[in-house]
Every structure is written in C-alpha cells, then in structure tokens.
Design a protein around this motif. Structure first.
Motif, PDB file in Angstrom:
ATOM      1  N   ALA A  54      -4.983   5.049   0.709  1.00 33.80           N
ATOM      2  CA  ALA A  54      -5.333   5.887  -0.442  1.00 33.80           C
ATOM      3  C   ALA A  54      -4.091   6.271  -1.245  1.00 33.80           C
ATOM      4  CB  ALA A  54      -6.086   7.130   0.014  1.00 33.80           C
ATOM      5  N   VAL A  55      -2.978   6.467  -0.574  1.00 34.13           N
ATOM      6  CA  VAL A  55      -1.735   6.805  -1.260  1.00 34.13           C
ATOM      7  C   VAL A  55      -1.275   5.660  -2.154  1.00 34.13           C
ATOM      8  CG1 VAL A  55       0.736   7.208  -0.848  1.00 34.13           C
ATOM      9  CG2 VAL A  55      -0.957   8.478   0.449  1.00 34.13           C
ATOM     10  N   LEU A  56      -1.536   4.435  -1.742  1.00 36.03           N
ATOM     11  CA  LEU A  56      -1.100   3.258  -2.502  1.00 36.03           C
ATOM     12  C   LEU A  56      -1.974   2.979  -3.728  1.00 36.03           C
ATOM     13  CD1 LEU A  56      -0.324   0.801   0.433  1.00 36.03           C
ATOM     14  CD2 LEU A  56       1.283   2.272  -0.813  1.00 36.03           C
ATOM     15  N   MET A  57      -3.211   3.457  -3.689  1.00 34.76           N
ATOM     16  CA  MET A  57      -4.134   3.217  -4.799  1.00 34.76           C
ATOM     17  C   MET A  57      -3.952   4.312  -5.849  1.00 34.76           C
ATOM     18  SD  MET A  57      -7.593   2.138  -2.824  1.00 34.76           S
ATOM     19  CE  MET A  57      -7.672   0.608  -1.927  1.00 34.76           C
ATOM     20  N   LEU A  58      -3.775   3.914  -7.073  1.00 36.26           N
ATOM     21  CA  LEU A  58      -3.536   4.892  -8.133  1.00 36.26           C
ATOM     22  C   LEU A  58      -4.791   5.676  -8.494  1.00 36.26           C
ATOM     23  CD1 LEU A  58      -1.219   2.767 -10.430  1.00 36.26           C
ATOM     24  CD2 LEU A  58      -0.576   4.446  -8.685  1.00 36.26           C
ATOM     25  N   ASP A  59      -5.940   5.061  -8.362  1.00 39.06           N
ATOM     26  CA  ASP A  59      -7.211   5.697  -8.692  1.00 39.06           C
ATOM     27  C   ASP A  59      -7.753   6.385  -7.446  1.00 39.06           C
ATOM     28  OD1 ASP A  59      -9.776   6.426  -9.412  1.00 39.06           O
ATOM     29  OD2 ASP A  59     -10.352   4.448 -10.148  1.00 39.06           O
ATOM     30  N   SER A  60      -7.948   7.695  -7.530  1.00 40.97           N
ATOM     31  CA  SER A  60      -8.409   8.448  -6.362  1.00 40.97           C
ATOM     32  C   SER A  60      -9.925   8.509  -6.246  1.00 40.97           C
ATOM     33  CB  SER A  60      -7.849   9.875  -6.407  1.00 40.97           C
ATOM     34  OG  SER A  60      -8.336  10.554  -7.551  1.00 40.97           O
ATOM     35  N   SER A  61     -10.630   7.735  -7.072  1.00 39.42           N
ATOM     36  CA  SER A  61     -12.092   7.772  -7.024  1.00 39.42           C
ATOM     37  C   SER A  61     -12.704   6.379  -6.934  1.00 39.42           C
ATOM     38  CB  SER A  61     -12.632   8.514  -8.246  1.00 39.42           C
ATOM     39  OG  SER A  61     -12.234   7.855  -9.425  1.00 39.42           O
ATOM     40  N   LYS A  62     -12.060   5.498  -6.209  1.00 42.13           N
ATOM     41  CA  LYS A  62     -12.572   4.129  -6.067  1.00 42.13           C
ATOM     42  C   LYS A  62     -13.786   4.091  -5.136  1.00 42.13           C
ATOM     43  CE  LYS A  62      -8.287   1.513  -6.741  1.00 42.13           C
ATOM     44  NZ  LYS A  62      -8.613   0.772  -7.926  1.00 42.13           N
ATOM     45  N   GLY A  63     -14.713   3.229  -5.475  1.00 42.39           N
ATOM     46  CA  GLY A  63     -15.852   2.960  -4.621  1.00 42.39           C
ATOM     47  C   GLY A  63     -15.582   1.712  -3.788  1.00 42.39           C
ATOM     48  N   VAL A  64     -16.552   1.314  -2.986  1.00 41.29           N
ATOM     49  CA  VAL A  64     -16.396   0.170  -2.090  1.00 41.29           C
ATOM     50  C   VAL A  64     -16.038  -1.093  -2.869  1.00 41.29           C
ATOM     51  CG1 VAL A  64     -17.585  -1.322  -0.433  1.00 41.29           C
ATOM     52  CG2 VAL A  64     -17.924   1.143  -0.333  1.00 41.29           C
ATOM     53  N   LYS A  65     -16.736  -1.343  -3.959  1.00 38.05           N
ATOM     54  CA  LYS A  65     -16.493  -2.566  -4.741  1.00 38.05           C
ATOM     55  C   LYS A  65     -15.052  -2.601  -5.262  1.00 38.05           C
ATOM     56  CE  LYS A  65     -18.009  -5.063  -8.828  1.00 38.05           C
ATOM     57  NZ  LYS A  65     -18.729  -4.979 -10.076  1.00 38.05           N
ATOM     58  N   GLU A  66     -14.596  -1.494  -5.835  1.00 38.44           N
ATOM     59  CA  GLU A  66     -13.241  -1.436  -6.380  1.00 38.44           C
ATOM     60  C   GLU A  66     -12.179  -1.564  -5.289  1.00 38.44           C
ATOM     61  OE1 GLU A  66     -15.981   0.694  -9.121  1.00 38.44           O
ATOM     62  OE2 GLU A  66     -15.487   1.098  -7.046  1.00 38.44           O
ATOM     63  N   ILE A  67     -12.463  -0.998  -4.132  1.00 35.10           N
ATOM     64  CA  ILE A  67     -11.519  -1.095  -3.009  1.00 35.10           C
ATOM     65  C   ILE A  67     -11.401  -2.545  -2.547  1.00 35.10           C
ATOM     66  CG2 ILE A  67     -11.201  -0.499  -0.565  1.00 35.10           C
ATOM     67  CD1 ILE A  67     -12.246   2.329  -1.316  1.00 35.10           C
ATOM     68  N   LYS A  68     -12.533  -3.220  -2.408  1.00 36.18           N
ATOM     69  CA  LYS A  68     -12.493  -4.626  -1.983  1.00 36.18           C
ATOM     70  C   LYS A  68     -11.773  -5.489  -3.006  1.00 36.18           C
ATOM     71  CE  LYS A  68     -16.376  -4.552   1.178  1.00 36.18           C
ATOM     72  NZ  LYS A  68     -17.685  -5.096   1.529  1.00 36.18           N
ATOM     73  N   GLU A  69     -11.985  -5.210  -4.295  1.00 35.06           N
ATOM     74  CA  GLU A  69     -11.284  -5.949  -5.336  1.00 35.06           C
ATOM     75  C   GLU A  69      -9.779  -5.696  -5.264  1.00 35.06           C
ATOM     76  OE1 GLU A  69     -13.228  -4.607  -8.906  1.00 35.06           O
ATOM     77  OE2 GLU A  69     -14.943  -5.952  -8.607  1.00 35.06           O
ATOM     78  N   TRP A  70      -9.386  -4.460  -4.976  1.00 32.30           N
ATOM     79  CA  TRP A  70      -7.971  -4.115  -4.855  1.00 32.30           C
ATOM     80  C   TRP A  70      -7.327  -4.910  -3.716  1.00 32.30           C
ATOM     81  CZ3 TRP A  70      -4.782  -1.631  -1.263  1.00 32.30           C
ATOM     82  CH2 TRP A  70      -3.554  -1.167  -1.751  1.00 32.30           C
ATOM     83  N   PHE A  71      -8.008  -4.966  -2.578  1.00 31.90           N
ATOM     84  CA  PHE A  71      -7.488  -5.737  -1.444  1.00 31.90           C
ATOM     85  C   PHE A  71      -7.429  -7.230  -1.762  1.00 31.90           C
ATOM     86  CE2 PHE A  71      -8.504  -2.011   1.237  1.00 31.90           C
ATOM     87  CZ  PHE A  71      -7.302  -1.926   1.916  1.00 31.90           C
ATOM     88  N   ALA A  72      -8.414  -7.725  -2.507  1.00 30.28           N
ATOM     89  CA  ALA A  72      -8.439  -9.147  -2.854  1.00 30.28           C
ATOM     90  C   ALA A  72      -7.226  -9.539  -3.696  1.00 30.28           C
ATOM     91  CB  ALA A  72      -9.734  -9.490  -3.600  1.00 30.28           C
ATOM     92  N   GLY A  73      -6.679  -8.576  -4.423  1.00 27.24           N
ATOM     93  CA  GLY A  73      -5.490  -8.833  -5.225  1.00 27.24           C
ATOM     94  C   GLY A  73      -4.204  -8.878  -4.416  1.00 27.24           C
ATOM     95  N   LYS A  74      -4.308  -8.646  -3.118  1.00 21.20           N
ATOM     96  CA  LYS A  74      -3.158  -8.667  -2.201  1.00 21.20           C
ATOM     97  C   LYS A  74      -1.940  -7.943  -2.776  1.00 21.20           C
ATOM     98  CE  LYS A  74      -4.583 -13.089  -0.313  1.00 21.20           C
ATOM     99  NZ  LYS A  74      -5.517 -13.544  -1.331  1.00 21.20           N
ATOM    100  N   PRO A  75      -2.093  -6.658  -3.032  1.00 24.81           N
ATOM    101  CA  PRO A  75      -0.973  -5.918  -3.628  1.00 24.81           C
ATOM    102  C   PRO A  75       0.257  -5.911  -2.718  1.00 24.81           C
ATOM    103  CG  PRO A  75      -2.716  -4.429  -2.916  1.00 24.81           C
ATOM    104  CD  PRO A  75      -3.240  -5.814  -2.755  1.00 24.81           C
TER     105      PRO A  75
END
Length: 122
Positions: free
Chosen positions: A73-94
C-alpha cells in the motif's frame, strides 16, 4: 504495557470506533443523507486489520498478510484502489517492488500477484 495495548487499543477503541460509525450511519439515514453512507471510512476495521487505506484493506481482503498489505500500500500512490486496479498495478511489474523483502515477494508470488520468475523479469 501489553495489557494497556490489548484492552484499551485493540478492544476498547475498536469497539468505540464501531459504535461511532454505527451512530453516524444512523444519523445520516435519519437526516436523509443515505447517499453519504459510502463516504464513511470504517477506521475501526482499519485498526483491526492493521491497514490505514482502502487499498490496504483491499489487499488484506485479497488474502495478503497485514505486513505485506502495508508494504504494498505504501508503494501505490492511489490509496483507494480496488481489486482490478491492484491486479493491473502488479501486471505492470513496478520496479518499486524490488525494494521489498524476499518474504513479501514470495507471498505475492504465492497469491498469484507476481509471476514466479519475477526477480529475473525486472
């Protein structure tokens, strides 16, 4: 000290928080502001789960431990992500994931949020 933390913080404050949220919900309904109910942040649940954002709560609901959820959660800039947005974030392999411990990375792989070959990909 442990008694204070256990009885006051983990129990009493969480219960008071739940009561406050229940009263606030009741007052909003009575005043005709049902549309505002979704804006109430359930801080007592956040205390119980050990996360402070909606994103952190979603990560815990996805089966991650509190420690891993807090780290991510600290790494994600958006503090209101849902499941879909979280999975998309991981898919981007930050690249920010590279700073995490192997224990956290292993949990993410176990939950299917990262490919097993993640450390070689980035």
């Amino acid at each position: 000290m442990f008694g204070l933390v256990e009885q006051t913080i983990r129990f009493r404050l969480v219960q008071w928080g739940k009561a406050y949220v229940d009263l606030l919900r009741f007052a909003l309904v009575e005043a005709g502001y049902e549309d505002k109910l979704s804006q109430i942040y359930d801080f007592s649940l956040a205390l119980e789960l050990g996360v402070s954002t909606s994103t952190g709560r979603t990560l815990v609901e996805m089966g991650l431990s509190r420690i891993t959820a807090s780290n991510i959660a600290v790494l994600m800039l958006d503090s209101s992500k849902g499941v879909k947005e979280i999975k998309e974030w991981f898919a981007g392999k930050p690249e920010s994931l590279l700073q995490l411990s192997n224990i956290v990375i292993d949990e993410l792989k176990e939950k299917g949020l990262l490919e097993s070959s993640f450390d070689q990909i980035v």
